[in-house]
Structures are given as C-alpha cells and as structure tokens.
Design an enzyme around this catalytic site. Structure first.
Site, PDB file in Angstrom:
ATOM      1  CD  GLU A   1     -26.091   2.506 -77.931  1.00  0.00           C
ATOM      2  OE1 GLU A   1     -26.526   1.360 -78.165  1.00  0.00           O
ATOM      3  OE2 GLU A   1     -26.575   3.246 -77.070  1.00  0.00           O
TER       4      GLU A   1
ATOM      5  CB  CYS B   1     -40.308  -3.613 -69.022  1.00  0.00           C
ATOM      6  SG  CYS B   1     -41.116  -5.059 -69.757  1.00  0.00           S
TER       7      CYS B   1
END
Length: 351
Positions: free
Chosen positions: A38, A193
C-alpha cells in the site's frame, strides 16, 4: 442514487470473476506485505511496483528485519521508485512497530492512522485487506469511479469534494467482505475505469453510470486548474577519478533527502568557487548534455559539469560523501537523475 446493496453486489460479483487475486502481497494475507504494498502503490501503478516489492521482500522479509536495516539499504532498494519520503516513513514505522507494538502491526484505526506516511485511505486499505475490518478507501481509482458513476463535479483534491466522496464510498461499503470490495474498486479503476480510454463496455456498472449513459466520462474526474510550473536550472558537478565518482548524501529534509547526489550548485560561479576552495584542478572540465527531470510542481533543468581528476582529494567532506565505485557500487539510495549519469559514466569509463 443506486442502492448500496445493488452497487456493492455488482462490484463483488465482478471481483469474483475478474479481480486480481495473485499479486505477491495477496498470497498469505500477511499484514506486513499488505502495508508495504500500500505504501509502494501510493501514486504508483502496480506494474511499476511489482519488481521493487519482490526485491524489497527478498531483503526485508518481515518487519523486524526492516527495522534493523539501515536507511541507506532501504533507500537503495527504493531507488527509481520516487517519492522517497515513503521510504523514510516506512523505515520509521517499522521501528515504531517493533518497539511500541512489539513487532505486531496494530489493528485499531487510530493507531494505524498515527503511523508515519499512513493517511485515512491507506489505513483503511490495510485494515480492510489484512483483517477485513469495515473501513473504506478513497484512492485515485475509487475517486475516478465515483465521480464518473455519479457525475460528481469539482476537483477531487478539493476538501469539499473529497468529503462528499468519502461520505459516498462509506455509504456504499458493504457490511460483509469490505476488504474484497475495496480491492475490487481498486482493480476496477486500474483495469477497466482507467484514466484514459476506459473500457466502459466491460464495466459492470455501465447500466448505472451516469457519465457512460450521457457519454461524458471524459469530464470526470474534474481536472485541477493547470498552473504554469516553473523551470529551475541546477548544476551537477561530476568529479571522476577513473572508476570513482564523488557523491554527497543529501540532508533528510531536503530534495532527495537521504539519497546520494553529485555536488549541486545554482550557477557556474558557485562551481568555480567550490573548485578553488578545494584546490581541484580545472584543466579537464567538460560540460555534458543538459537533460530534464520533472517533479509534480516544477521542471528541473540539469547541467552536468564533469572534471576528470588525477587523484582523489581527501579535502572533500568525508562525513557527508563517499567515492562511489562504478564497478562495485555500494548499497545506497540514488535519485533517478543521478542513476542516469552514473550509468553514463560507467558506460564511458574506458573511453
């Protein structure tokens, strides 16, 4: 507005069939690997992170080893990934966790959020992916999906817009499988997307997406007003004695903090003064080709000045610098422009 249950179920169904489940930090649900991934993925794509992650884990397989590693080792493994504050914070956090939490990654949001380099979204990602806790995320992928699906106006970096998006994603977050939902949203934004040329035909939300229905996806997310970023010129002084190059470690709180760099100057007069003060011969000076390095808020015009030396000068400050061996390089952190020039010097070593 699309109902929470409908939206989340569509996302979870898509993830089951098409989501990424084989990334190296997904294999064993290891919180250390999830945290590391992350941090690396902040403002960086998965394809770029993968080789860095694998090298990092090979050297620092757990949080104890990371906490015991040197700053130079950490920065060396981060070299080329950019945004080096992330590496500094990663190292700081490892030390905090080994001392304050006895090596166990905290599970309470306030504790995770308080760690260096971990914001609200990153804390939510770690806790949801590692422990399936009910926390939302709001990274760039999620912002893009939400603004397009719901035609949300305004630049997402603006606080009032960001708060609106946080409220929306927290309303949409399902009670069951929040970790899978968060991973699905990141995957959907990364794979389908996308920022440019999204594959709307394959998007599971296309029957609900307002910008797809009205063919206005290019308008979302609203772009930030473009500023004319300044162009700054700097000089790198390349002092070379055969295979050895002089490098100096940058102060932690400066540009490229903690990394090793060539002596850097604002103008040629400063270089001339440096050469005089250090009694460096200037009869073999060569200006190399100028090149550019782009930062988020300005462009750096770099002019390398190379001096071939006939001996190594001990007068240079050994406390902040080293003679870098091109053929047997030490494990230190280097910025991208410095790596580029060192490779060039190595290539031309025998010329």
């Amino acid at each position: 507005m699309v109902q929470k249950k409908e939206f989340s179920q569509i996302i979870l169904n898509w993830y089951q069939n098409f989501g990424r489940k084989t990334l190296p930090w997904q294999h064993d649900n290891n919180v250390y690997k999830i945290w590391l991934s992350e941090i690396m993925l902040q403002q960086t794509q998965v394809i770029t992170v993968l080789p860095y992650f694998k090298r990092f884990i090979a050297r620092f397989s757990n949080i104890y080893k990371l906490s015991q590693g040197t700053r130079n080792e950490v920065l060396h493994l981060w070299t080329g990934l950019g945004y080096y504050t992330r590496a500094h914070n990663l190292h700081k956090t490892a030390k905090i966790i080994t001392t304050k939490y006895y090596g166990t990654f905290p599970k309470h949001f306030k504790d995770v959020y308080a760690l260096p380099g971990i914001g609200r979204s990153t804390a939510g990602a770690i806790l949801s992916l590692a422990f399936d806790q009910h926390y939302a995320i709001l990274d760039g992928n999620v912002k893009r999906i939400l603004t397009r699906c719901y035609k949300i106006e305004g630049w997402p970096g603006k606080k009032i817009v960001e708060n609106q998006l946080w409220k929306l994603i927290e309303d949409l977050l399902p009670n069951q499988n929040p970790g899978k939902f968060n991973q699905a949203m990141m995957d959907l934004g990364s794979i389908v997307c996308t920022y440019r040329k999204p594959n709307c035909i394959l998007c599971p939300l296309n029957t609900l997406c307002m910008s797809y229905i009205h063919q206005t996806w290019e308008q979302y997310p609203t772009k930030q007003f473009k500023k004319n970023f300044p162009k700054i010129t700097t000089y790198f002084l390349l002092l070379q004695k055969n295979k050895y190059i002089w490098l100096e470690q940058r102060p932690t709180n400066s540009l490229w903090g903690g990394l090793f760099c060539f002596p850097q100057f604002n103008n040629k007069n400063d270089i001339i003064n440096f050469i005089k003060n250090n009694n460096i011969p200037n009869d073999n000076v060569k200006e190399l080709d100028t090149f550019y390095h782009t930062f988020s808020h300005y462009d750096l015009n770099i002019i390398p000045i190379k001096i071939k030396m006939n001996k190594i000068f001990s007068i240079l400050n050994q406390d902040i610098g080293i003679w870098y061996n091109l053929l047997n390089p030490p494990l230190i952190g280097l910025s991208k422009p410095v790596s580029y020039l060192l490779n060039l010097l190595k290539k031309n070593l025998n010329q």
